[in-house]
Design a protein around this motif. Structure first.
Motif: not given
Lengths: 308, 213
Positions: A66, A70, A72, A78, A80, A133, A277-278, B36-39, B41, B170-172, B174
């Protein structure tokens, strides 16, 4: 129920890098590339004899997978899930960090010199993103003050400015980041000298994966994650408050200090709670991310609503 | 060659399956622990994306009918609109349950204080009456004209959805800008059509006032 909490794996249970690198070497060796890989410096990169830190949290560590998938890191996309896919193009050797500005002994430190400059410690920190998070990461590094002391800041030095590496060829997605690059950040000198402020070269006992800011980054556990600047090439001591990327982008939402503060909401997110996370349920966010004992005294008398 | 109407009628089950596919994929990924790490989200973003996409696809039906001369495409519109509502509901439920854990005070606070949530809530609430009155019975009860007028709420819903997305990133920018451009195109088609078919003003219905206003 769709959501399942990921199994908690201690760092000791993860396949050590040397083991899987050996396997990879074996596989590629059978294809005739063994000589090339065997000479790669990465194979011996696993840190040994890390000091334990008194600052370590005993909370369960967020799984390696993770922490390293994941991310930034807008120079590599952009979303994750993009940095882990695209950060492979980052060339982390040779690498040097310039330490300059209001100092008596400016230096250009090669990454190998940085790795040997002070004893490496394992620092298990909570890491809280401004997006709500959080993770717990066993970082590797030493206090940034180790470097700052050696360059001898002059009396004019009041702040420290950091700059990330930026190269459009290695970071082709950077042009879509929507933020000004190279990424810059800053700290007040006392914040930078605080022993919690980590000059970080690894995680989970190993060198930093590219997507986590290889080969060297800063980690400031009581501030929102974006302050913990990745892949640094410059540390400059200055007399005025330096610019910081997200503050340039949107000063209404991101302040220079950006201390974790459950009482001061981001305009778009409540900062009162966070999702580790988790975890399924959210948990209350702690003032200074739970590091008040070490850092609160630096802000006595300051209106933290104004200086958010 | 069968009539276009027949083709579209046969297409309907296929479109239905395609509409369910994103939800099925999401469920499968969840089952595989591949979110992923944040399901939470991941689910929030996926359901939100598909809400906007289905709103835009629904809004594309009218221009497509015109361009392709396939008026029978209308037979697909209700289903596509209901898929937008379906994903919008999942999106909203993810927020209410997995993000806010049914805390009314916290949600009320969010809706008042955070413009992107206000926009999102507006977009969702505007879809509710459309879903409720999507049946033939309701068209009859309301009468075609009034029903059509009510269902123009989708313009509000889609616009609020795009603004919601734009204010979230936040910034992107597109993706929200792309969706915004598609929406602008689809809506401007309607504006142009309305202007073209504007009924001629009746002559001398009311005398033009003269003098100072």
């Amino acid at each position: 129920m769709l959501i399942q909490t990921a199994p908690r794996i201690r760092s000791s249970e993860i396949t050590p890098r040397s083991v899987y690198l050996n396997r990879r070497r074996f596989l590629s060796g059978s294809l005739g590339f063994g000589a090339v890989l065997a000479s790669a410096p990465l194979a011996e990169a696993k840190f040994s004899g890390l000091k334990e830190s008194p600052f370590n949290t005993t909370e369960p560590e967020t799984p390696y997978k993770v922490v390293t998938s994941y991310n930034n890191y807008y120079e590599f996309g952009t979303s994750k899930d993009q940095p882990v896919k695209y950060a492979g193009t980052l060339q982390t050797r040779p690498w040097a960090v310039q330490v300059e500005g209001e100092v008596s002994k400016p230096q250009t430190l090669d990454i190998d010199a940085i790795l040997k400059l002070a004893p490496l410690e394992e620092r298990i920190y909570r890491h809280r993103c401004v997006e709500g998070w959080s993770i717990v990461v066993p970082w590797v590094g030493y206090s940034l003050s180790e470097i700052l002391r050696r360059v001898e800041p002059t009396s004019k030095a009041k702040f420290v400015a950091f700059q990330s590496f930026y190269n459009a060829k290695q970071m082709p997605l950077g042009r879509y980041a929507g933020i000004q690059l190279p990424y810059v950040e800053g700290l007040r000198l006392d914040e930078a000298m605080n022993p919690l402020t980590l000059l970080c070269v690894g995680l989970y006992g190993d060198i930093l994966p590219n997507q986590n800011g290889a080969p060297v980054r800063i980690v400031i556990p009581w501030k929102y994650g974006f302050k913990s600047i990745k892949s640094i090439v410059k540390i400059k001591l200055v007399d005025k408050q330096p610019p910081s990327t997200w503050n340039i982008e949107n000063s209404h939402e991101y302040g220079f200090y950006s201390n974790v503060n459950p009482q001061v909401d981001h305009p778009r997110w409540s900062q009162a709670t966070e999702r580790r996370l988790g975890d399924f349920f959210k948990r209350p966010t702690l003032m200074f991310n739970g590091y008040g004992d070490q850092v609160a005294s630096m802000y006595t008398g300051m209106d933290l609503r104004k200086y958010f | 060659m069968p009539k276009p109407g027949l083709i579209i009628r046969r297409l309907k089950p296929l479109v239905f399956a395609a509409g369910l596919a994103p939800a099925a994929l999401l469920a499968w990924k969840g089952y595989q622990q591949d979110l992923g790490g944040n399901p939470v989200e991941f689910i929030t973003h996926a359901t939100g994306d598909w809400t906007i996409r289905f709103l835009l696809i629904t809004l594309a039906i009218t221009p497509l009918r015109y361009i392709t001369s396939l008026p029978d495409l209308i037979r697909l519109r209700r289903m596509l609109g209901l898929f937008a509502f379906f994903y919008g509901t999942l999106h909203m439920l993810t927020y209410v349950w997995l993000d806010q854990f049914f805390s009314l005070s916290s949600m009320a606070h969010d809706i008042v204080k955070r413009p992107f949530i206000t926009a999102g809530a507006t977009g969702f609430l505007a879809m509710v009456p459309l879903a409720l009155t999507s049946t033939a019975g309701w068209i009859r009860r309301l009468g075609g004209r009034r029903w059509q007028l009510l269902h123009r709420l989708i313009y509000l819903s889609a616009t609020a959805g795009v603004i919601h997305y734009y204010w979230l990133v936040k910034s992107d920018i597109r993706m929200p800008v792309l969706y915004g451009a598609i929406l602008a195109l689809l809506l401007s088609f309607r504006v142009v059509r309305t202007l073209r078919h504007k009924p001629k003003p009746r002559l001398a219905a009311t005398p033009v006032p003269t003098g100072r206003a």
